[in-house]
Write a protein that holds these residues in place. Structure first.
Motif, PDB file in Angstrom:
ATOM      1  N   ASP B 308       3.072   3.649 -13.708  1.00  0.00           N
ATOM      2  CA  ASP B 308       3.186   4.420 -12.248  1.00  0.00           C
ATOM      3  C   ASP B 308       3.206   3.552 -11.147  1.00  0.00           C
ATOM      4  O   ASP B 308       3.865   4.265  -9.761  1.00  0.00           O
ATOM      5  CB  ASP B 308       1.557   5.157 -12.153  1.00  0.00           C
ATOM      6  N   LEU B 309       3.289   2.304 -11.472  1.00  0.00           N
ATOM      7  CA  LEU B 309       2.591   1.906 -10.361  1.00  0.00           C
ATOM      8  C   LEU B 309       4.347   1.121  -9.686  1.00  0.00           C
ATOM      9  O   LEU B 309       4.580   1.286  -9.107  1.00  0.00           O
ATOM     10  CB  LEU B 309       2.458  -0.033 -10.112  1.00  0.00           C
ATOM     11  N   PHE B 310       5.034   1.182 -11.072  1.00  0.00           N
ATOM     12  CA  PHE B 310       7.085   0.790 -10.818  1.00  0.00           C
ATOM     13  C   PHE B 310       7.563   1.982 -10.435  1.00  0.00           C
ATOM     14  O   PHE B 310       8.671   1.528  -9.911  1.00  0.00           O
ATOM     15  CB  PHE B 310       7.144   0.415 -12.260  1.00  0.00           C
ATOM     16  N   GLU B 311       7.012   3.330 -10.854  1.00  0.00           N
ATOM     17  CA  GLU B 311       7.178   4.190  -9.974  1.00  0.00           C
ATOM     18  C   GLU B 311       7.300   4.571  -8.519  1.00  0.00           C
ATOM     19  O   GLU B 311       7.818   5.303  -7.500  1.00  0.00           O
ATOM     20  CB  GLU B 311       7.237   5.942 -10.563  1.00  0.00           C
ATOM     21  N   GLY B 312       5.893   4.076  -8.149  1.00  0.00           N
ATOM     22  CA  GLY B 312       6.936   3.813  -6.755  1.00  0.00           C
ATOM     23  C   GLY B 312       6.015   5.161  -6.095  1.00  0.00           C
ATOM     24  O   GLY B 312       6.261   5.184  -4.621  1.00  0.00           O
ATOM     25  N   SER B 313       5.260   5.957  -6.104  1.00  0.00           N
ATOM     26  CA  SER B 313       4.198   7.105  -6.045  1.00  0.00           C
ATOM     27  C   SER B 313       3.628   6.800  -4.652  1.00  0.00           C
ATOM     28  O   SER B 313       3.794   7.543  -3.920  1.00  0.00           O
ATOM     29  CB  SER B 313       3.736   7.862  -7.145  1.00  0.00           C
ATOM     30  N   LEU B 314       2.688   5.767  -5.242  1.00  0.00           N
ATOM     31  CA  LEU B 314       1.702   5.798  -3.529  1.00  0.00           C
ATOM     32  C   LEU B 314       2.734   5.146  -2.162  1.00  0.00           C
ATOM     33  O   LEU B 314       3.025   5.154  -1.656  1.00  0.00           O
ATOM     34  CB  LEU B 314       0.674   4.544  -4.245  1.00  0.00           C
ATOM     35  N   GLU B 315       3.799   3.828  -2.629  1.00  0.00           N
ATOM     36  CA  GLU B 315       4.381   4.061  -1.970  1.00  0.00           C
ATOM     37  C   GLU B 315       5.431   4.595  -1.075  1.00  0.00           C
ATOM     38  O   GLU B 315       5.435   5.064   0.121  1.00  0.00           O
ATOM     39  CB  GLU B 315       5.812   3.010  -2.417  1.00  0.00           C
ATOM     40  N   ARG B 316       5.740   5.874  -2.183  1.00  0.00           N
ATOM     41  CA  ARG B 316       6.481   6.896  -0.852  1.00  0.00           C
ATOM     42  C   ARG B 316       5.062   7.555   0.237  1.00  0.00           C
ATOM     43  O   ARG B 316       5.914   7.835   0.941  1.00  0.00           O
ATOM     44  CB  ARG B 316       7.098   7.977  -2.366  1.00  0.00           C
ATOM     45  N   ALA B 317       4.118   7.461  -1.199  1.00  0.00           N
ATOM     46  CA  ALA B 317       2.961   8.405  -0.374  1.00  0.00           C
ATOM     47  C   ALA B 317       2.434   8.639   0.768  1.00  0.00           C
ATOM     48  O   ALA B 317       2.526   8.602   2.206  1.00  0.00           O
ATOM     49  CB  ALA B 317       2.153   8.842  -0.684  1.00  0.00           C
ATOM     50  N   VAL B 318       2.274   6.566   1.139  1.00  0.00           N
ATOM     51  CA  VAL B 318       1.798   5.797   2.128  1.00  0.00           C
ATOM     52  C   VAL B 318       3.222   5.806   3.511  1.00  0.00           C
ATOM     53  O   VAL B 318       3.461   5.938   4.659  1.00  0.00           O
ATOM     54  CB  VAL B 318       2.160   4.133   2.412  1.00  0.00           C
ATOM     55  N   ARG B 319       5.011   5.676   3.085  1.00  0.00           N
ATOM     56  CA  ARG B 319       6.240   5.873   3.881  1.00  0.00           C
ATOM     57  C   ARG B 319       5.966   7.393   4.236  1.00  0.00           C
ATOM     58  O   ARG B 319       6.228   7.740   5.569  1.00  0.00           O
ATOM     59  CB  ARG B 319       6.790   5.905   3.232  1.00  0.00           C
ATOM     60  N   PHE B 320       5.701   8.148   3.344  1.00  0.00           N
ATOM     61  CA  PHE B 320       5.108   9.465   3.662  1.00  0.00           C
ATOM     62  C   PHE B 320       4.398   9.878   4.969  1.00  0.00           C
ATOM     63  O   PHE B 320       5.026   9.909   6.309  1.00  0.00           O
ATOM     64  CB  PHE B 320       5.532  10.838   2.908  1.00  0.00           C
ATOM     65  N   VAL B 321       3.196   9.219   5.181  1.00  0.00           N
ATOM     66  CA  VAL B 321       2.385   9.058   6.248  1.00  0.00           C
ATOM     67  C   VAL B 321       3.258   8.332   7.258  1.00  0.00           C
ATOM     68  O   VAL B 321       2.732   8.596   8.172  1.00  0.00           O
ATOM     69  CB  VAL B 321       0.833   8.719   5.744  1.00  0.00           C
ATOM     70  N   PHE B 322       3.933   7.065   7.043  1.00  0.00           N
ATOM     71  CA  PHE B 322       4.110   6.578   8.843  1.00  0.00           C
ATOM     72  C   PHE B 322       5.339   6.996   8.961  1.00  0.00           C
ATOM     73  O   PHE B 322       6.166   7.088   9.999  1.00  0.00           O
ATOM     74  CB  PHE B 322       3.860   5.197   7.924  1.00  0.00           C
ATOM     75  N   HIS B 323       6.377   7.514   7.946  1.00  0.00           N
ATOM     76  CA  HIS B 323       7.824   7.750   8.563  1.00  0.00           C
ATOM     77  C   HIS B 323       8.265   9.089   8.249  1.00  0.00           C
ATOM     78  O   HIS B 323       9.355   9.636   9.010  1.00  0.00           O
ATOM     79  CB  HIS B 323       8.766   6.715   7.621  1.00  0.00           C
ATOM     80  N   GLY B 324       7.363  10.652   7.787  1.00  0.00           N
ATOM     81  CA  GLY B 324       7.411  11.589   7.491  1.00  0.00           C
ATOM     82  C   GLY B 324       8.239  11.527   6.257  1.00  0.00           C
ATOM     83  O   GLY B 324       8.318  11.158   5.067  1.00  0.00           O
ATOM     84  N   ARG B 325       8.996  13.191   5.703  1.00  0.00           N
ATOM     85  CA  ARG B 325       9.423  13.239   5.169  1.00  0.00           C
ATOM     86  C   ARG B 325      10.854  12.680   4.584  1.00  0.00           C
ATOM     87  O   ARG B 325      10.927  12.158   3.640  1.00  0.00           O
ATOM     88  CB  ARG B 325       9.518  14.920   4.469  1.00  0.00           C
TER      89      ARG B 325
END
Lengths: 120, 347
Positions: B308-325
């Protein structure tokens, strides 16, 4: 009807909270090293405390105390990972080698290759 | 000695003019030609909407700096050669380590042996950059020289211009007023009055401590709203991971496979990185042990948590929060090659 639903929701939340707290305690006893224990000591606890506080908020109903419970929840969710990270970091800084698959496999210390390469 | 080559990384700071001046006058006199390499290293994500204006700003700064060099060197009789370039427009530059590596490879390509560093150097990032950058420059073995500059006292610089300051105080006032009324009674006049007084004091005295970055009148509220979307997602991830970990712990055989991993996260330093590292720690099975800039060292307990970590779903979610879709649409850390399983004793 609604009252009964609320009652059982509280019971279920408390039961799950208790369950996760129990798992957390079992984990602290069973897991092998400080890093693995830090996982369960703080994290499972977050959900345990979180569900218990959610039950408290539900039990209090629409009251100013409910807001305090929700705020407590919020702070638990901020402070808990910070504490876990602090524990793990200080363990790493005092040079505690985590127990990993690799360390179990090669017990013989091989001439350690400096593995500082970045993955780019 | 034929030529002296100097690399000067520039950024838009109050001391950039003095740094260029120092770079010119600090060169030893016996060199016949002086080669100045002025570079602007662009921060992350130039393909994002604001990236275009970043590139234009960089080029403007470079042409200004070039004329400063010529102006400063006109009194001496050495030949001046100025090369300007924009670095990092084809790759992501995140932490000080990336900058140090970029400067080092540029220096190697152009046979440069000295770098003059602006003490206020801050390329696009909000976090203070100098000390980690110095550390990384030392670790790549590039000699650097910090320009002795006189700068205005920091509090003046932090105060920023009027509108920026007003935004910060305004936001801080309503946040603290809201918090006060949540704890108090919003219908009671006494709480309303004391709350306004307290929030006023807090806003004036602490606004510039709370917000170290300029607020965006449209962007910041949107980010807050997106963060509201992020919280349920994070809760869902926490519950899911908690169940997986609980099953593993309660099983008599306890099939754990602890590993140490290194993940290079593509989020900005400061608040986004904090949100990501804390979210990773909150999700059971992954624990952030170190966060050296964007290099996160993460202890994982079970293989599924690691995947899960290597798939980076949290990273994408955090990027969504700060940079949008659009910001969230990046390859997973595994596809980027930013993940690595490291040995336990290699912290």
């Amino acid at each position: 009807m609604i009252e009964q639903l609320r009652f059982w929701a509280i019971i279920i939340l408390l039961a799950f909270g208790l369950f996760f707290t129990f798992v957390s305690a079992v984990g602290v006893i069973r897991l092998p090293d400080i890093y693995a224990r830090a996982h369960t000591a703080s994290q499972t606890d977050t959900l345990g405390a979180g569900l218990a506080l959610a039950a408290v908020a539900l039990a209090l109903g629409w009251d100013s105390m409910t807001i305090y419970a929700v705020l407590l929840l919020f702070f638990v969710f901020i402070t808990n990972p910070t504490a876990a990270h602090a524990i793990a970091r200080s363990a790493a800084e005092s040079g505690i080698v985590p127990l990993t698959d690799e360390t179990e496999v090669d017990v013989e210390p091989d001439p350690s290759t400096p593995d500082e390469g970045d993955s780019q | 000695m034929a030529a002296e080559r100097v690399l000067v990384p520039l950024s838009d700071t109050v001391t950039v003019r003095q740094t260029v001046g120092y770079a010119v006058q600090s060169c030893p006199g016996e060199a016949e030609t002086l080669e100045f390499h002025l570079v602007v290293a662009l921060p992350y994500d130039t393909e994002m909407p604001e990236g275009q204006s970043l590139t234009e700003d960089a080029e403007r700064l470079l042409s200004k700096a070039e004329s400063w060099v010529r102006e400063d060197a006109s009194s001496t009789n050495v030949t001046i050669d100025v090369t300007t370039s924009v670095l990092g427009d084809d790759e992501y530059l995140f932490g000080p380590r990336d900058y140090a590596r970029t400067f080092d490879s540029y220096a190697a390509a152009h046979d440069i042996d000295r770098l003059v560093l602006d003490p206020e150097y801050q390329p696009g990032t909000t976090a203070q950059m100098l000390q980690p950058l110095e550390r990384e420059l030392e670790s790549v073995g590039l000699a650097y020289d910090e320009a002795p500059v006189e700068r205005p006292a920091r509090h003046e610089r932090l105060a920023g211009d009027g509108a920026e300051r007003f935004d910060k105080i305004f936001a801080m006032f309503w946040i603290s007023y809201g918090f006060y009324l949540v704890l108090g009674d919003p219908t009671y006049w006494f709480d309303l009055v004391t709350g306004a007084a307290v929030a006023g004091i807090v806003a004036v005295s602490l606004a510039h401590v709370t917000f170290t970055f300029p607020l965006d009148r449209i962007g910041s509220p949107i980010r807050t709203l997106r963060f509201g979307l992020y919280v349920p997602y994070l809760l869902f991830e926490i519950v899911k991971a908690n169940l997986a970990i609980s099953l593993v712990i309660l099983r008599p055989s306890m099939p754990i496979r602890p590993t140490m991993t290194r993940v290079n996260a593509r989020v900005r330093s400061g608040l986004p990185l904090l949100a990501l590292a804390n979210s990773i720690t909150l999700t059971p099975g992954t624990l952030t042990v170190r966060a050296d800039d964007q290099r996160l060292i993460i202890h994982t307990l079970i293989p599924s948590a690691r995947e899960d970590l290597f798939e980076g779903s949290l990273e994408r979610a955090v990027r969504f929060v700060f940079h949008g879709r659009t910001g969230a649409r990046i390859p997973t850390p595994e596809e980027r090659g930013d993940t690595e399983i490291i040995r336990g004793d290699d912290l």
